[in-house]
Design an enzyme around this catalytic site. Structure first.
Site, PDB file in Angstrom:
ATOM      1  N   ARG A   5     -68.492 -60.452  26.573  1.00  0.00           N
ATOM      2  CA  ARG A   5     -68.851 -61.831  26.893  1.00  0.00           C
ATOM      3  C   ARG A   5     -67.640 -62.729  27.154  1.00  0.00           C
ATOM      4  O   ARG A   5     -67.723 -63.665  27.933  1.00  0.00           O
ATOM      5  CB  ARG A   5     -69.666 -62.430  25.734  1.00  0.00           C
ATOM      6  CG  ARG A   5     -71.003 -61.755  25.507  1.00  0.00           C
ATOM      7  CD  ARG A   5     -71.777 -62.458  24.388  1.00  0.00           C
ATOM      8  NE  ARG A   5     -73.071 -61.843  24.162  1.00  0.00           N
ATOM      9  CZ  ARG A   5     -73.301 -60.886  23.269  1.00  0.00           C
ATOM     10  NH1 ARG A   5     -72.289 -60.435  22.532  1.00  0.00           N
ATOM     11  NH2 ARG A   5     -74.501 -60.374  23.124  1.00  0.00           N
ATOM     12  N   LYS A  48     -73.552 -45.932  15.821  1.00  0.00           N
ATOM     13  CA  LYS A  48     -74.443 -46.195  14.706  1.00  0.00           C
ATOM     14  C   LYS A  48     -74.325 -47.664  14.304  1.00  0.00           C
ATOM     15  O   LYS A  48     -73.337 -48.312  14.664  1.00  0.00           O
ATOM     16  CB  LYS A  48     -74.106 -45.292  13.525  1.00  0.00           C
ATOM     17  CG  LYS A  48     -72.786 -45.637  12.820  1.00  0.00           C
ATOM     18  CD  LYS A  48     -72.613 -44.792  11.607  1.00  0.00           C
ATOM     19  CE  LYS A  48     -71.393 -45.225  10.806  1.00  0.00           C
ATOM     20  NZ  LYS A  48     -71.531 -46.538  10.166  1.00  0.00           N
ATOM     21  N   HIS A  90     -68.950 -40.538  13.902  1.00  0.00           N
ATOM     22  CA  HIS A  90     -67.552 -40.119  14.011  1.00  0.00           C
ATOM     23  C   HIS A  90     -67.151 -39.104  12.952  1.00  0.00           C
ATOM     24  O   HIS A  90     -66.174 -38.376  13.139  1.00  0.00           O
ATOM     25  CB  HIS A  90     -66.614 -41.333  13.979  1.00  0.00           C
ATOM     26  CG  HIS A  90     -66.483 -41.993  12.640  1.00  0.00           C
ATOM     27  ND1 HIS A  90     -67.305 -43.008  12.225  1.00  0.00           N
ATOM     28  CD2 HIS A  90     -65.615 -41.768  11.630  1.00  0.00           C
ATOM     29  CE1 HIS A  90     -66.947 -43.383  11.018  1.00  0.00           C
ATOM     30  NE2 HIS A  90     -65.917 -42.662  10.632  1.00  0.00           N
ATOM     31  N   LYS A  94     -64.363 -35.294  12.817  1.00  0.00           N
ATOM     32  CA  LYS A  94     -63.190 -35.084  11.969  1.00  0.00           C
ATOM     33  C   LYS A  94     -62.830 -33.596  11.935  1.00  0.00           C
ATOM     34  O   LYS A  94     -63.699 -32.732  11.846  1.00  0.00           O
ATOM     35  CB  LYS A  94     -63.451 -35.609  10.553  1.00  0.00           C
ATOM     36  CG  LYS A  94     -63.513 -37.135  10.492  1.00  0.00           C
ATOM     37  CD  LYS A  94     -63.680 -37.608   9.067  1.00  0.00           C
ATOM     38  CE  LYS A  94     -63.706 -39.129   8.983  1.00  0.00           C
ATOM     39  NZ  LYS A  94     -62.408 -39.725   9.353  1.00  0.00           N
ATOM     40  N   GLU A 115     -64.379 -45.395  -0.556  1.00  0.00           N
ATOM     41  CA  GLU A 115     -63.471 -46.294   0.146  1.00  0.00           C
ATOM     42  C   GLU A 115     -62.855 -47.261  -0.853  1.00  0.00           C
ATOM     43  O   GLU A 115     -63.555 -47.797  -1.713  1.00  0.00           O
ATOM     44  CB  GLU A 115     -64.216 -47.084   1.226  1.00  0.00           C
ATOM     45  CG  GLU A 115     -64.818 -46.231   2.323  1.00  0.00           C
ATOM     46  CD  GLU A 115     -65.546 -47.069   3.348  1.00  0.00           C
ATOM     47  OE1 GLU A 115     -64.994 -47.265   4.447  1.00  0.00           O
ATOM     48  OE2 GLU A 115     -66.658 -47.541   3.060  1.00  0.00           O
ATOM     49  N   ASP A 120     -75.235 -47.753   6.197  1.00  0.00           N
ATOM     50  CA  ASP A 120     -73.911 -47.599   6.785  1.00  0.00           C
ATOM     51  C   ASP A 120     -73.356 -46.195   6.612  1.00  0.00           C
ATOM     52  O   ASP A 120     -72.719 -45.656   7.529  1.00  0.00           O
ATOM     53  CB  ASP A 120     -72.952 -48.618   6.168  1.00  0.00           C
ATOM     54  CG  ASP A 120     -71.607 -48.673   6.880  1.00  0.00           C
ATOM     55  OD1 ASP A 120     -71.591 -48.537   8.118  1.00  0.00           O
ATOM     56  OD2 ASP A 120     -70.578 -48.846   6.206  1.00  0.00           O
ATOM     57  N   HIS A 174     -73.386 -40.354   7.671  1.00  0.00           N
ATOM     58  CA  HIS A 174     -72.269 -39.510   7.252  1.00  0.00           C
ATOM     59  C   HIS A 174     -72.649 -38.538   6.137  1.00  0.00           C
ATOM     60  O   HIS A 174     -72.422 -37.326   6.238  1.00  0.00           O
ATOM     61  CB  HIS A 174     -71.094 -40.363   6.780  1.00  0.00           C
ATOM     62  CG  HIS A 174     -70.577 -41.326   7.798  1.00  0.00           C
ATOM     63  ND1 HIS A 174     -70.745 -41.148   9.149  1.00  0.00           N
ATOM     64  CD2 HIS A 174     -69.872 -42.484   7.664  1.00  0.00           C
ATOM     65  CE1 HIS A 174     -70.175 -42.148   9.807  1.00  0.00           C
ATOM     66  NE2 HIS A 174     -69.648 -42.970   8.929  1.00  0.00           N
ATOM     67  N   LYS A 233     -67.780 -48.904  -1.768  1.00  0.00           N
ATOM     68  CA  LYS A 233     -66.588 -49.660  -1.410  1.00  0.00           C
ATOM     69  C   LYS A 233     -65.908 -50.178  -2.675  1.00  0.00           C
ATOM     70  O   LYS A 233     -66.541 -50.317  -3.718  1.00  0.00           O
ATOM     71  CB  LYS A 233     -66.948 -50.822  -0.490  1.00  0.00           C
ATOM     72  CG  LYS A 233     -67.361 -50.380   0.920  1.00  0.00           C
ATOM     73  CD  LYS A 233     -67.489 -51.555   1.849  1.00  0.00           C
ATOM     74  CE  LYS A 233     -67.767 -51.100   3.274  1.00  0.00           C
ATOM     75  NZ  LYS A 233     -66.626 -50.362   3.872  1.00  0.00           N
TER      76      LYS A 233
END
Length: 526
Positions: free
Chosen positions: A76, A185, A215, A219, A253, A272, A277, A377
């Site tokens: 945009r 995703k 992704h 790996k 994480e 997420d 995953h 997280k």
């Protein structure tokens, strides 16, 4: 799947195609993709600048893309080509895997990068884009191969795909001119929305044209999991309920939500990480050997696993699933805020930043073996690991040797220290018989002394080559959502949690330890 697509080459040699480019960066390619127009929607977003552009540049720098490539950015913001190229250059300098930036490689990459400004909801954006691509391909004598990469908010996927169909940009040309779409995703928010999105995409593109990207499947160590399982006979006889006590899969994480608070408020840890995953890693661990190493054979076996996961009823969620949200704490010796203090986060948010779940697989190989999955997280460290704990020996011969050694364990480290650890009992040197647990540790970096490609490099190259093996199929996505959706529904209709329930820098809420403790087990210390 291509055999040995990217492999060690031992040394660098001068490129025969692009003078001044560094040579293949230790990589070898079985075949070169056809020249194509790579159209990136959401080109000014965080994902595009952190992952997609650095991956494209690295493939270009390593001579893994043909000279006839064209990169078309769509977003945009009102950039011209020159201003946008400077933005991309800054991102590549920060995020590229190989540094420093090579001047000649960047110059030839940048001259092929064009920016098209427009709103995704505006018909005129796609009319201009179609006209530009047609004219550009005609001027270059290109046959019209195109890949559309959707690195946008998930809410825009349906609109973009529909507009591509409206102007005919999905139409393939007989004898050449393939068209493919890569969709990031999250693919849907629950089972019903994923099915609706599949139908929307399917009205425009055939399934053979659709590449749903996760992704993690790109790996290097995830792909090596398949090689480890199916190229080594010694482990296969033990890869079942007779010998395996349980499996733990962790995606941890240390960072918080950073600048993605608004995104995370709509998503949460289950959508997420768990739905994609973690369940993908579970499927790769639990799947049967595919008949061949081709895309559909591989994906058929993963779908069988997902279909065999025992569905959680609403009343089972409380005892089989734990959710958490981080509060203030310390990570890496630095004080960090709680989730509710992060930018763009509701101060009374009920979004989970941690989830742990106990799943079972109702099939002949794994019946009765619990699979424990967790992600969070602001945990103490960044680590992704698959740990397969074997059963105790049936009879301990060395009763006078002190404490019994731990059961055998096989741990596959996905990141950051990629490798494989095998734990077994050994005799301590000395006159007595003292048995201790020891580790046999293999590291990919030290074992091969090769810099592994980034996951996005692998997957973008596969999409350009038309290899769908490492992308998820429509039924695969829907089956994964079938597993996760009952949890989301139970949370939506249940009592509000007492958040935050774990401090930053810890391994999650106490209830996650209880999840295994009730079974007489414990999380592995990573």
């Amino acid at each position: 799947m291509r055999q040995a697509r990217l492999a060690a080459a031992g040394k660098r040699t001068r490129s025969p195609r692009r003078e001044g480019n560094p040579l293949r960066e230790g990589l070898r390619l079985d075949r070169m993709p056809e020249p194509a127009s790579f159209v990136l929607f959401g080109a000014t977003g965080d994902l595009a600048h952190r992952k997609v552009f650095p991956a494209l540049y690295q493939l270009w720098r390593a001579n893994l893309l043909p000279v006839g490539m064209r990169f078309v950015a769509v977003a945009r913001r009102p950039y011209d080509d020159a201003a946008f190229r400077e933005e991309v250059r800054a991102s590549i300098e920060t995020h590229a895997r190989v540094k420093p930036m090579h001047a000649d490689a960047w110059a030839s990459f940048a001259e092929r990068l064009t920016y098209v400004a427009g709103d995704f909801n505006d018909d005129a954006t796609y009319d201009r884009l179609a006209a530009f691509l047609d004219a550009d391909e005609a001027a270059r004598g290109a046959r019209g191969d195109r890949i559309y990469y959707l690195a946008t908010q998930a809410s825009a996927f349906g609109e973009i795909v529909g507009q591509l169909g409206r102007v005919g940009m999905d139409h393939e040309i007989p004898g050449g001119g393939w068209r493919r779409v890569v969709i990031e995703k999250p693919f849907g928010r629950d089972h019903d929305s994923a099915r609706r999105l599949n139908r929307e995409v399917g009205r425009v593109f055939r399934e053979s044209q659709v590449y749903r990207i996760d992704h993690y499947l790109g790996k290097e160590t995830v792909r090596n999991l398949l090689v480890f399982r199916f190229a080594n006979l010694i482990f296969e006889p033990m890869w079942n309920r007779r010998y395996v006590d349980h499996v733990q899969i962790t995606v941890a994480e240390s960072i918080g939500v950073e600048r993605r608070g608004a995104f995370y408020e709509e998503t949460g840890a289950a959508r997420d990480i768990l739905q994609n995953h973690l369940l993908q890693l579970l499927a790769l661990v639990a799947m049967e050997p595919p008949a061949t190493f081709e895309a559909n054979a591989l994906r058929d076996e993963k779908v069988k696993v997902l279909r065999s996961i025992a569905p959680l009823k609403a009343e089972d969620v409380a005892s089989h699933v734990v959710r958490g949200q981080y509060g203030p704490g310390w990570v890496g010796g630095e004080p960090v805020p709680g989730y509710r203090e992060e930018s763009a986060v509701d101060p009374e948010s009920e979004t989970e930043t941690f989830v742990a779940v106990r799943l079972g697989i109702d099939d002949w190989r794994w019946a009765g073996v619990p699979f424990y999955l967790r992600t969070g997280k602001r945990l103490p460290k960044r680590a992704t690991e698959i740990a397969i704990r074997f059963r105790e020996v049936p009879h301990l011969l060395f009763r006078g040797s002190g404490a019994a050694p731990d059961a055998n364990l096989l741990a596959l480290r996905i990141q950051p220290d990629e490798g494989i650890v095998l734990r077994f009992g050994a005799k301590v040197p000395g006159l007595g018989i003292d048995v201790r647990s020891v580790n046999m540790d293999f590291g990919y970096g030290t074992g091969f002394n090769v810099d592994s490609p980034d996951a996005y490099e692998t997957l973008i190259l596969d999409a350009l080559l038309g290899d769908q093996a490492l992308f998820t199929r429509e039924d695969e996505v829907e089956e994964a959502w079938r597993v996760v959706t009952p949890m989301l529904q139970a949370w939506a209709g249940g009592r509000a949690p007492s958040f935050p329930d774990y401090a930053s820098g810890t391994w999650g809420p106490d209830a996650a330890d209880d999840l295994l403790g009730r079974d007489g087990r414990a999380w592995r210390r990573i």
